[in-house]
Structure formats: C-alpha cells, structure tokens
Design a protein around this motif. Structure first.
Motif, PDB file in Angstrom:
ATOM      1  N   GLY A 289      -8.174  89.702  67.556  1.00 18.37           N
ATOM      2  CA  GLY A 289      -8.767  90.982  67.190  1.00 18.37           C
ATOM      3  C   GLY A 289     -10.048  90.784  66.419  1.00 18.37           C
ATOM      4  O   GLY A 289     -10.376  89.671  65.998  1.00 18.37           O
ATOM      5  N   PRO A 290     -10.798  91.872  66.210  1.00 18.38           N
ATOM      6  CA  PRO A 290     -12.047  91.778  65.435  1.00 18.38           C
ATOM      7  C   PRO A 290     -11.761  91.551  63.960  1.00 18.38           C
ATOM      8  O   PRO A 290     -10.621  91.684  63.492  1.00 18.38           O
ATOM      9  CB  PRO A 290     -12.705  93.138  65.671  1.00 18.38           C
ATOM     10  N   SER A 291     -12.790  91.202  63.238  1.00 16.58           N
ATOM     11  CA  SER A 291     -12.649  90.944  61.810  1.00 16.58           C
ATOM     12  C   SER A 291     -12.146  92.185  61.090  1.00 16.58           C
ATOM     13  O   SER A 291     -12.634  93.296  61.315  1.00 16.58           O
ATOM     14  CB  SER A 291     -14.006  90.522  61.232  1.00 16.58           C
ATOM     15  N   GLY A 292     -11.141  92.005  60.209  1.00 19.33           N
ATOM     16  CA  GLY A 292     -10.611  93.105  59.415  1.00 19.33           C
ATOM     17  C   GLY A 292      -9.579  93.956  60.101  1.00 19.33           C
ATOM     18  O   GLY A 292      -9.109  94.951  59.528  1.00 19.33           O
TER      19      GLY A 292
ATOM     20  N   MET B 180      -7.233  84.456  66.102  1.00 14.57           N
ATOM     21  CA  MET B 180      -8.562  84.351  66.693  1.00 14.57           C
ATOM     22  C   MET B 180      -9.345  85.621  66.422  1.00 14.57           C
ATOM     23  O   MET B 180      -8.878  86.723  66.708  1.00 14.57           O
ATOM     24  CB  MET B 180      -8.486  84.093  68.200  1.00 14.57           C
ATOM     25  N   THR B 181     -10.547  85.447  65.879  1.00 11.89           N
ATOM     26  CA  THR B 181     -11.424  86.572  65.585  1.00 11.89           C
ATOM     27  C   THR B 181     -12.422  86.762  66.713  1.00 11.89           C
ATOM     28  O   THR B 181     -13.094  85.808  67.117  1.00 11.89           O
ATOM     29  CB  THR B 181     -12.182  86.337  64.267  1.00 11.89           C
ATOM     30  N   LEU B 182     -12.504  87.979  67.229  1.00 10.03           N
ATOM     31  CA  LEU B 182     -13.477  88.270  68.270  1.00 10.03           C
ATOM     32  C   LEU B 182     -14.875  88.273  67.681  1.00 10.03           C
ATOM     33  O   LEU B 182     -15.079  88.568  66.496  1.00 10.03           O
ATOM     34  CB  LEU B 182     -13.183  89.621  68.912  1.00 10.03           C
ATOM     35  N   GLY B 183     -15.863  87.964  68.534  1.00 11.08           N
ATOM     36  CA  GLY B 183     -17.228  87.783  68.052  1.00 11.08           C
ATOM     37  C   GLY B 183     -17.844  89.010  67.427  1.00 11.08           C
ATOM     38  O   GLY B 183     -18.564  88.918  66.439  1.00 11.08           O
TER      39      GLY B 183
ATOM     40  N   LYS C 137     -14.010  85.908  75.581  1.00 10.57           N
ATOM     41  CA  LYS C 137     -14.116  84.705  76.412  1.00 10.57           C
ATOM     42  C   LYS C 137     -13.262  83.587  75.858  1.00 10.57           C
ATOM     43  O   LYS C 137     -12.516  82.926  76.586  1.00 10.57           O
ATOM     44  CB  LYS C 137     -15.578  84.275  76.495  1.00 10.57           C
ATOM     45  N   GLU C 138     -13.365  83.314  74.536  1.00 13.66           N
ATOM     46  CA  GLU C 138     -12.590  82.233  73.931  1.00 13.66           C
ATOM     47  C   GLU C 138     -11.098  82.509  74.021  1.00 13.66           C
ATOM     48  O   GLU C 138     -10.286  81.622  74.278  1.00 13.66           O
ATOM     49  CB  GLU C 138     -13.008  82.037  72.472  1.00 13.66           C
ATOM     50  N   ALA C 139     -10.711  83.771  73.802  1.00 12.95           N
ATOM     51  CA  ALA C 139      -9.291  84.123  73.863  1.00 12.95           C
ATOM     52  C   ALA C 139      -8.727  83.891  75.253  1.00 12.95           C
ATOM     53  O   ALA C 139      -7.588  83.448  75.417  1.00 12.95           O
ATOM     54  CB  ALA C 139      -9.095  85.575  73.447  1.00 12.95           C
ATOM     55  N   MET C 140      -9.525  84.178  76.280  1.00  7.98           N
ATOM     56  CA  MET C 140      -9.064  83.957  77.656  1.00  7.98           C
ATOM     57  C   MET C 140      -8.812  82.477  77.907  1.00  7.98           C
ATOM     58  O   MET C 140      -7.872  82.106  78.606  1.00  7.98           O
ATOM     59  CB  MET C 140     -10.098  84.502  78.630  1.00  7.98           C
ATOM     60  N   HIS C 141      -9.653  81.605  77.317  1.00  6.69           N
ATOM     61  CA  HIS C 141      -9.483  80.175  77.512  1.00  6.69           C
ATOM     62  C   HIS C 141      -8.206  79.667  76.867  1.00  6.69           C
ATOM     63  O   HIS C 141      -7.614  78.688  77.325  1.00  6.69           O
ATOM     64  CB  HIS C 141     -10.685  79.418  76.915  1.00  6.69           C
ATOM     65  N   LEU C 142      -7.753  80.324  75.800  1.00  8.07           N
ATOM     66  CA  LEU C 142      -6.591  79.852  75.049  1.00  8.07           C
ATOM     67  C   LEU C 142      -5.317  80.605  75.380  1.00  8.07           C
ATOM     68  O   LEU C 142      -4.227  80.150  75.032  1.00  8.07           O
ATOM     69  CB  LEU C 142      -6.856  79.979  73.543  1.00  8.07           C
ATOM     70  N   SER C 143      -5.420  81.742  76.033  1.00  4.13           N
ATOM     71  CA  SER C 143      -4.250  82.594  76.218  1.00  4.13           C
ATOM     72  C   SER C 143      -3.155  81.917  77.035  1.00  4.13           C
ATOM     73  O   SER C 143      -1.974  82.196  76.841  1.00  4.13           O
ATOM     74  CB  SER C 143      -4.651  83.922  76.870  1.00  4.13           C
TER      75      SER C 143
END
Length: 505
Positions: free
Chosen positions: A275-278, A402-405, A413-419
């Motif tokens: 998710g996004p920060s916060g 994981m924090t979204l950009g 993109k990064e989350a898809m690589h790790l999911s």
C-alpha cells in the motif's frame, strides 16, 4: 587407509567458512587464498593459524613482505595474541637458517631454491601442523620463468604434505595465482570486494575448488570486523518447498481481519502487505506482533525505514500495548541500515533470530529498504526465495511490507515481481469520500484458505486496527481511482468504524 571423507577436518577458525566447507579443511593439503589487496587474505590465514594454536597445535607463519612487528600491529587491531605463532621473515637480510621468532632473510637476495629450503628447514625444526605462506607473488618474482615457478611450488607442496602440514598459500590476483598455482593446490578460496556508488565496501567469497568434497557453492557475504573475518553463508533451504499450514492459523486478534483472511495467516506462510505510505501497513504488522505476544510467541520486526522509537510511539498513539511486550522480550524491533548491512549479513540475523532466539513471526518493514541492500535488483527475488523457504520450513510466519511509489497513484511493478513469492497478499488503499481521505483493505490472494473477496474500510484508532463494513458504493478503489456509484443516502450511512455522518444532507 583413511579416505578423504573420513578424515577429521581442520577448523578455519571462522565459523561461517567452516559451514561453507561443511566442517573445515581436509588436513595435510595445500590451499590457495587469493584476492586483491584489502580483501582480508592475511587475516584469514592468521585466523587459521590462531585456531590451530588454540587447539594446542604448532603454527608457523612465513612472510616475504611483512615483519613480525607489522603482523603484531595487525593482530593488535583485531585483539589477537600471536605469541603462540612462530614467524619466519624473509624480508631484511640473508642468513643460513631460521631461528625462533625473528629470523631475518632478504627475499630479494635469495634465489627461489634457497627460499624453499629455508621454509623446509623451519618445518623440520618446529614441526608445525599448520603453515601460512604470504605471499606467492614474492616467490613468483624470484622465479626465472613460469615453468620454474610451477616446478618449485609443486616441490614445496610435496615437502609440506609429507611433513603432515596443512598449508595456506596467500596470493594476490595476478600471474602467480593463475593457472600454475590453482592447478597445484587442493582447494581455492576467492575473496572479492566492491565499492558501491554510496556506502561502504561490500565483500564476498567463494570456495571455487575443493577436491573430493561437497561444499556450499556460490558467493557468500563476509565482513572484516575487529576479531577477523565474519562470514555469512548463503541460506540453503532444506526440502523441496515450504511447509505451509502446519498447526493452527496465526490470528490477529481482530475477528473481522481474520475473517478477511479466511481465518488468519497460515504457519510457515509469507504475506505481502502492499500500500501507499501511511495507509496502515506497519499498524497491521504491530497488530499481529501484539496478538502473537499474547499467545507467548516471539516476533522480530526489522525496520529499514523508521526508528524503533517511532514504531513504539505509533503503537502508543493507538493504545496498543506494544511496549509491555517489548519489555518482556516477546517482541523485538531492530533497525537495519541498508547501506551498512549486506543481504547475507541480514539473512544471518534472521536465521539467528529463528534458530537461537525462537522467533515465530518475522516482519520486514519495508521490503523497499531491503531492496536497497541488494547488490542489484535482479538479486532480490532469488535472495528472498531462499530466505522465505528457509523460514517456511521452520513454520515461521513472514510479513513483508511494501510501500508503493506514489502516495495516491503509486506503481505496483515491484509488488507484481514479488507477489508470486507470497501466499497471502493484503492490499491497502486510500479512497476519497465527501472530501475526506479514507483507507481500504482487501485480501487479493490467500494461498490455502477461502478468504473474503470484499473490500472493507480500515481505520486506525483506539485499540489499533479496525475493519469496517464492505465498501459497496465505490468502484475503482484498488486502482486508486474511486468512483461513487451508490445513492446519496449511502454516503450518510454510519457503521461503528465506517463512514462519517453528514447532518447537512
């Protein structure tokens, strides 16, 4: 006759290196330790000799370039006492024979046969079981040709092995340690260092050759600390895969959150909280840590982005009793500096927390910070795969944050690589309602359970995390482009932890 596999192995004096060698060095053989200046070759050789002295063995150090005093300075910096190690210096003037402790020879004035004879005489006189020769470069420079050097080195190796000596030859990268030396010795340890664009040097080693024995192949991180080299063997997961779902599920203590996940996290599983920060990702982790502590289970939270005090204050603001569990030792929050700690060292910390500390929950907050510790982003997935498989085999619940950009429209993109590595994926999002920013949560994936498919509102407040009613009036929440599709009355609906009431409608 005792086979090579049945021999009692000699410890290197470095626990991690012994693990890579699967016990240590087979005795009565010659080994090459090679690398550029500053990689720790001399320190490794000294640790090998000191370990022998500690075990009551006789140890001999043959130096072509450093005096006894210089060695003592190095030893002092590591806190070593090298009085138990005999040294032979071939550095200042020529003499017929070596005497104990401080015999001086001039390597530039002595031809290669004389130098080899001197070493042989010292071995016969002091009867060491361990010898270090530093370095092969000086021997090579005394040889008339590469063929002459190879023949002399082979003769020295045979003499030392006949005397029952286990030898470490130290060599810098160059002609002296290429084909000639590498083909003669029984094993080779390569030390490497690299300097990133920012931060301290990174070091790694590999055992590129060891005749007749299985070893832990590939590169392994190490550091040079006070006390010598500390080696972090790459985690090698046992078994074919993770044991998911052994034992009862790990619950959060919040019925609605556990129901969202089909009953809770499976033992030995990995959960990716994205998710996004916060948006509340760290708060969800705190909730699980406190629930685990109430069951008497230990949790370690590795924070790459925040100070542990910040996490403690966040829990206090939500009136979640994290501090009492920190004081009781059931929860530990450890700050990690990605610029200072290598991935191998971090994996070593995690393994110690599980095998020695008894941790049953591990959280990385955040995986973005962990990525900065990797030598390259391509290394992240295989590194994580080995670590997660190791933890899964031990029934440990792993939480990856994981924090979204972007804050509201971040890339995944990064989350898809790790999911694909995760058994459970929790998605947290922001959405807007009547000029107010709200949070949403859903389980996008749950590997072994029949989880809810609903998107629910998430609020943070007294007592920690609260899960509200399903968000039925909006679409596009997960894409972070929410569109209201309900009636105006739906906007005024109140639930215990849901939407606000607007009296003006």
């Amino acid at each position: 006759m005792i086979s090579n596999l049945d021999q009692e192995l000699l410890s290197s004096g470095i626990e991690g290196l012994d693990s890579i060698l699967r016990g240590g060095f087979p005795p009565n053989n010659a080994y090459l330790v090679k690398g550029r200046p500053g990689t720790g070759k001399t320190s490794l050789a000294m640790q090998f000799l000191l370990e022998g002295a500690r075990r009551g063995e006789s140890a001999l150090y043959v130096s072509f370039s450093e005096s006894r005093r210089e060695l003592e300075v190095v030893a002092e910096s590591h806190g070593w006492d090298i009085d138990s190690i005999r040294t032979v210096e071939l550095a200042s003037s020529i003499s017929e024979r070596a005497t104990a402790g401080s015999s001086i020879f001039h390597a530039s004035d002595v031809d290669l046969p004389q130098s080899l004879n001197t070493i042989t005489e010292c071995v016969e006189r002091y009867e060491p079981t361990r010898v270090a020769v530093d370095s092969l470069t000086e021997l090579y420079n005394m040889a008339e040709s590469e063929r002459h050097f190879r023949r002399a080195l082979f003769q020295l190796k045979i003499r030392l092995e006949k005397a029952g000596v286990t030898t470490i030859f130290v060599g810098e990268q160059g002609p002296a340690v290429k084909t000639d030396a590498e083909s003669i010795v029984h094993g080779i340890i390569e030390l490497e260092r690299e300097t990133p664009h920012y931060g301290p040097q990174r070091r790694r080693l590999q055992v590129s050759k060891l005749r007749g024995r299985e070893i832990e192949t590939g590169f392994h991180d190490y550091k040079i600390l006070r006390g010598g080299l500390e080696v972090y063997p790459r985690i090698r997961p046992s078994g074919q895969g993770r044991r998911i779902g052994a034992g009862e599920r790990a619950k959060s203590g919040i019925e609605a959150l556990d129901r969202l996940l089909g009953g809770g996290f499976d033992r030995g599983s990995t959960s990716l909280i994205v998710g996004p920060s916060g948006a509340g990702k760290s708060s969800v982790v705190i909730q699980y840590a406190v629930a685990a502590a109430k069951r008497g289970e230990k949790t370690v939270i590795y924070t790459f982005d925040e100070d542990p005090a910040t996490i403690t204050r966040r829990a206090e603001n939500m009136e979640v009793p994290l501090s009492e569990h920190l004081d009781a030792g059931l929860v530990r929050v450890q700050s990690v500096d990605a610029a200072e700690m290598s991935p191998g060292q971090f994996a070593h910390l995690v393994r110690e927390a599980v095998d020695e500390g008894g941790a049953q929950f591990i959280a990385i907050d955040s995986i973005n910070g962990y990525m900065h510790a990797m030598p390259s982003t391509e290394s992240l997935v295989p590194h994580l795969h080995d670590l997660l498989t190791f933890l899964g085999n031990r029934g440990v619940v792993m939480m990856l944050v994981m924090t979204l950009g972007g804050l509201f429209r971040g890339t995944e993109k990064e989350a898809m690589h790790l999911s694909y590595l995760a058994d459970t994926v929790l998605l947290l999002r922001y959405f807007e309602q009547r000029g107010a920013v709200r949070r949403a949560i859903t389980a996008a994936k749950h590997g072994t359970g029949n989880h809810e498919k609903l998107i629910r509102e998430l609020t943070l407040g007294e007592g920690g995390v609260h899960i509200g009613e399903p968000i039925e009036e909006f679409s596009g929440v997960l894409e972070q482009t929410p569109v209201f599709e309900g009636s105006s009355n739906a906007l005024n609906r109140r639930t215990r932890h849901g939407y606000a009431v607007h009296d003006d409608d």
